[in-house]
Design a protein around this motif. Structure first.
Motif, short mmCIF file in Angstrom:
data_model
loop_
_atom_site.label_atom_id
_atom_site.label_comp_id
_atom_site.label_asym_id
_atom_site.label_seq_id
_atom_site.Cartn_x
_atom_site.Cartn_y
_atom_site.Cartn_z
N MET A 109 0.83 -1.19 0.00
CA MET A 109 0.00 0.00 0.00
C MET A 109 0.88 1.25 0.00
O MET A 109 1.90 1.31 0.70
CB MET A 109 -0.92 0.01 1.22
CG MET A 109 -1.81 -1.22 1.35
SD MET A 109 -2.92 -1.46 -0.08
CE MET A 109 -4.04 -0.06 0.16
N VAL A 110 0.46 2.24 -0.78
CA VAL A 110 1.19 3.50 -0.88
C VAL A 110 0.20 4.64 -0.69
O VAL A 110 -0.87 4.65 -1.31
CB VAL A 110 1.90 3.63 -2.24
CG1 VAL A 110 2.60 4.98 -2.33
CG2 VAL A 110 2.88 2.49 -2.46
N THR A 111 0.56 5.60 0.16
CA THR A 111 -0.30 6.76 0.39
C THR A 111 -0.01 7.83 -0.64
O THR A 111 1.15 8.21 -0.86
CB THR A 111 -0.09 7.32 1.80
OG1 THR A 111 -0.37 6.31 2.76
CG2 THR A 111 -1.01 8.51 2.05
N THR A 112 -1.07 8.33 -1.26
CA THR A 112 -0.93 9.34 -2.29
C THR A 112 -0.96 10.74 -1.67
O THR A 112 -1.19 10.91 -0.47
CB THR A 112 -2.06 9.23 -3.32
OG1 THR A 112 -3.29 9.60 -2.69
CG2 THR A 112 -2.16 7.81 -3.87
N VAL A 113 -0.74 11.74 -2.52
CA VAL A 113 -0.78 13.12 -2.06
C VAL A 113 -2.17 13.49 -1.54
O VAL A 113 -2.31 14.36 -0.68
CB VAL A 113 -0.34 14.06 -3.21
CG1 VAL A 113 -0.58 15.52 -2.85
CG2 VAL A 113 1.12 13.83 -3.54
N SER A 114 -3.20 12.81 -2.03
CA SER A 114 -4.56 13.08 -1.56
C SER A 114 -4.84 12.44 -0.19
O SER A 114 -5.94 12.52 0.32
CB SER A 114 -5.59 12.55 -2.57
OG SER A 114 -5.59 11.13 -2.58
N PRO A 145 -10.58 7.11 -5.90
CA PRO A 145 -10.58 7.02 -4.43
C PRO A 145 -11.98 6.72 -3.92
O PRO A 145 -12.96 6.73 -4.68
CB PRO A 145 -10.12 8.42 -4.02
CG PRO A 145 -10.62 9.30 -5.12
CD PRO A 145 -10.50 8.49 -6.38
N LYS A 146 -12.11 6.48 -2.64
CA LYS A 146 -13.41 6.15 -2.05
C LYS A 146 -14.44 7.25 -2.30
O LYS A 146 -15.61 6.99 -2.54
CB LYS A 146 -13.22 5.96 -0.54
CG LYS A 146 -14.50 5.61 0.23
CD LYS A 146 -15.03 4.24 -0.15
CE LYS A 146 -16.06 3.72 0.84
NZ LYS A 146 -17.17 4.63 1.12
N SER A 147 -13.99 8.52 -2.26
CA SER A 147 -14.93 9.63 -2.48
C SER A 147 -15.55 9.58 -3.87
O SER A 147 -16.73 9.93 -4.05
CB SER A 147 -14.21 10.97 -2.28
OG SER A 147 -13.09 11.06 -3.15
N ALA A 148 -14.79 9.13 -4.86
CA ALA A 148 -15.33 9.02 -6.22
C ALA A 148 -16.33 7.87 -6.31
O ALA A 148 -17.37 7.98 -6.99
CB ALA A 148 -14.19 8.82 -7.22
N ILE A 149 -16.02 6.77 -5.64
CA ILE A 149 -16.96 5.64 -5.63
C ILE A 149 -18.28 6.07 -4.99
O ILE A 149 -19.38 5.76 -5.50
CB ILE A 149 -16.36 4.45 -4.86
CG1 ILE A 149 -15.02 4.02 -5.47
CG2 ILE A 149 -17.34 3.28 -4.83
CD1 ILE A 149 -15.09 3.57 -6.90
N ILE A 167 -3.30 3.77 -2.49
CA ILE A 167 -3.41 2.90 -3.65
C ILE A 167 -2.56 1.67 -3.36
O ILE A 167 -1.73 1.69 -2.44
CB ILE A 167 -2.95 3.58 -4.95
CG1 ILE A 167 -1.49 4.03 -4.84
CG2 ILE A 167 -3.86 4.75 -5.31
CD1 ILE A 167 -0.93 4.60 -6.13
N GLU A 168 -2.75 0.61 -4.14
CA GLU A 168 -2.01 -0.63 -3.89
C GLU A 168 -1.16 -0.97 -5.11
O GLU A 168 -1.66 -1.00 -6.24
CB GLU A 168 -2.96 -1.79 -3.59
CG GLU A 168 -2.22 -3.08 -3.20
CD GLU A 168 -3.15 -4.20 -2.81
OE1 GLU A 168 -2.64 -5.26 -2.35
OE2 GLU A 168 -4.37 -4.04 -2.97
N ILE A 169 0.12 -1.17 -4.86
CA ILE A 169 1.03 -1.67 -5.90
C ILE A 169 0.97 -3.19 -5.83
O ILE A 169 1.33 -3.79 -4.82
CB ILE A 169 2.46 -1.17 -5.69
CG1 ILE A 169 2.48 0.35 -5.46
CG2 ILE A 169 3.33 -1.56 -6.86
CD1 ILE A 169 2.00 1.16 -6.61
N ILE A 170 0.53 -3.82 -6.93
CA ILE A 170 0.28 -5.27 -6.93
C ILE A 170 1.21 -5.93 -7.93
O ILE A 170 1.25 -5.57 -9.11
CB ILE A 170 -1.18 -5.57 -7.30
CG1 ILE A 170 -2.13 -4.82 -6.35
CG2 ILE A 170 -1.46 -7.06 -7.28
CD1 ILE A 170 -3.57 -4.83 -6.80
N SER A 171 1.97 -6.91 -7.46
CA SER A 171 2.86 -7.65 -8.34
C SER A 171 2.06 -8.66 -9.15
O SER A 171 1.21 -9.39 -8.61
CB SER A 171 3.93 -8.38 -7.50
OG SER A 171 4.76 -9.15 -8.33
#
Length: 537
Positions: free
Chosen positions: A472-477, A526-530, A481-485
């Motif tokens: 998991m990576v925290t964005t500027v907002s 993001p959750k707000s858009a959903i 988001i999740e970086i998935i291999s």
């Protein structure tokens, strides 16, 4: 009137006179107005900042206190206790918890009192000379028979130059408190013990300037001296036991500014932590430490104080030139200048380590905003940045800007996951028929949502594709988001709050001055858009 009250009033008046007089060195003290100022020796013994001078006068040969009590008139340049301590330290005495270096010198039973007398009489000139009477370039003959030079600066400061004078360092003594009047002359406090030639020889006093003094005292090295101060390296260079400094002259620094571009016209333009750190790396690249207890130059690569960097020493027929990571060598203007703690070679070019070339290349590259908006497949993203007033922010989204400067630090670059035009078209479709373009986001609420979506694609730090790690990576907002291999591959996909469809990286590593962009095939939500989409249904 009660006699005690009378005495009290008299003392009160004297106190007021004293308080009103101490701000002006040219005005005699209250005591002098009543009983006279006394002799120049009295003025010395009465001042708590001249205790070392008083002690030295008492023990030196020649009965100097009696001389200074005489008719005169005398002009005395009186070194303060701080000046005596500095002198004592320069000849090998140390300050401890119990005694100062100056006190240790005067307490030394082996001290040559004749030499001490030579030094002290070198501070006395016949006549009464006020500070305003000194003229720049004047020579004064002292009681010791030796000469002192007078310098009057543009600011009006009076400086006294002794036999230690070296043109490049100008180790002068400055008058710090002038015009202390006496019945038989005048006393000027100074900040350095003056040394005649005989004392220099007797003490085996090393009059050579240090490496840092060469830089500070040589006119053509004034930019180097300023750069050392700006980078916080002056004390470190001064503390070196021995080294060879390749010293770029002023023109060399001007050439460096030209190479860096329009934003760099002086050292003042190095105005943030990254630029000052780079300046320090450049300067350390010019310091060659001793090799095998010798600082003599040998043709070939020479290790610098900047670890893992080499300067190429080149024989040019008459001496040495110096090569860096560029194709242009530095020629020697003045070679082998002897300093107290090393050797100085004045050169005509600022030598550049690889980090400096990388920085120059960085300055020539586009920022993230330009990189994003210039790509044909990212035109809708560019439109969205403009609509939300984020174009400027995207240029240096996570950088700290110095409000007094025009340059960003580039110290905290960003990573942008940039959705393609096709990705935005898919978003419009998901939002329904009322959303056909960025222009459809026309209310304050919708523009705020669009802004949050865009910032959801920005992560602090320059993360190239090779450096991506699952998690998991925290964005500027401030949303994750999740970086998935991708199983069985070296590829990664990006997960958002939808938890179903991930974004693929279609074009990795689009490098920019302040970060990197990875082009993706989906607008991350993001959750707000959903929640916004769900509320529309």
């Amino acid at each position: 009137m009660n006699k005690f009250r009378t005495i009290s009033i008299v003392f009160s008046m004297l106190a007021l006179i004293g308080f009103n007089s101490c701000d002006d060195d040219d005005v005699e003290s209250p005591g002098a107005a009543i009983v006279g100022p006394g002799t120049v020796y009295t003025r010395i013994t009465a001042n708590g900042n001249l205790t070392s001078l008083e002690a030295a006068l008492k023990i030196a040969t020649g009965d100097l206190p009696n001389i200074l009590e005489g008719t005169g008139p005398f002009t005395v340049f009186a070194p303060t206790d701080i000046a005596f301590n500095s002198f004592a330290e320069s000849v090998g005495y140390i300050t401890t918890d119990d005694i100062t270096a100056g006190e240790a010198l005067l307490a030394d039973s082996n001290l040559d009192l004749d030499v001490l007398s030579q030094i002290l009489t070198y501070h006395v000139v016949s006549g009464t000379m006020e500070a305003s009477s000194f003229t720049d370039g004047t020579t004064l003959t002292t009681l010791s028979g030796d000469d002192l030079g007078v310098i009057v600066t543009a600011d009006g400061d009076v400086q006294i130059q002794d036999a230690t004078k070296v043109g490049q360092t100008n180790p002068v003594s400055t008058v710090t408190q002038a015009n202390n009047y006496a019945d038989n002359g005048i006393v000027h406090f100074i900040d350095k013990v003056l040394l005649p030639e005989a004392a220099i020889e007797a003490l085996n006093f090393d009059t050579r300037p240090t490496l840092i003094e060469w830089a500070a005292g040589t006119e053509d090295l004034s930019l180097l001296a300023s750069a050392l101060d700006k980078a916080g390296l002056a004390d470190a260079i001064a503390a070196l036991d021995t080294a060879r400094v390749l010293a770029p002259n002023n023109q060399a620094f001007e050439d460096l500014f030209d190479a860096l571009g329009d934003d760099y016209s002086s050292l003042d333009d190095f105005d943030n932590e990254v630029e000052i750190s780079l300046l320090g790396e450049i300067l350390l690249y010019h310091v060659l430490p001793p090799a095998n207890a010798s600082i003599d130059l040998v043709v070939g690569p020479a290790v610098t104080l900047l670890e893992d960097n080499l300067v190429d020493v080149i024989a040019d027929g008459t001496g040495f030139a110096f090569g860096d990571v560029t194709a242009t060598t530095a020629n020697t203007i003045t070679a082998g200048i002897d300093a107290k703690n090393g050797v100085v070679d004045i050169i005509d070019k600022v030598l550049l380590p690889q980090s400096a070339l990388d920085f120059i290349a960085l300055l020539g590259s586009d920022d993230l905003a330009t990189t994003v908006t210039s790509s044909p497949q990212l035109s809708i993203l560019a439109e969205a940045l403009t609509a939300t007033d984020l174009a400027d922010a995207f240029a240096d989204i996570t950088n700290v800007q110095d409000t007094t400067a025009t340059n960003f630090s580039y110290h905290m670059p960003a990573t942008v996951f940039a959705p393609t035009d096709a990705a935005f078209t898919d978003l419009f479709t998901a939002l329904g028929p009322d959303y056909t373009s960025i222009a459809s986001f026309d209310t304050d609420e919708e523009k705020e949502l669009l802004s949050e979506i865009l910032l959801y694609h920005v992560v602090a730090g320059k993360i190239a594709s090779a450096d991506l790690e699952a998690g998991m990576v925290t964005t500027v907002s401030e949303n994750d988001i999740e970086i998935i291999s991708v199983l069985g591959t070296d590829n990664f996909v990006i997960g958002d709050a939808t938890n179903d469809v991930n974004a693929n990286i279609t074009t990795p590593d689009v490098m920019a001055r302040n970060g990197v962009a990875h082009i993706i095939d989906k607008v991350l939500l993001p959750k707000s858009a959903i929640d916004f989409i769900n509320d529309m249904e």
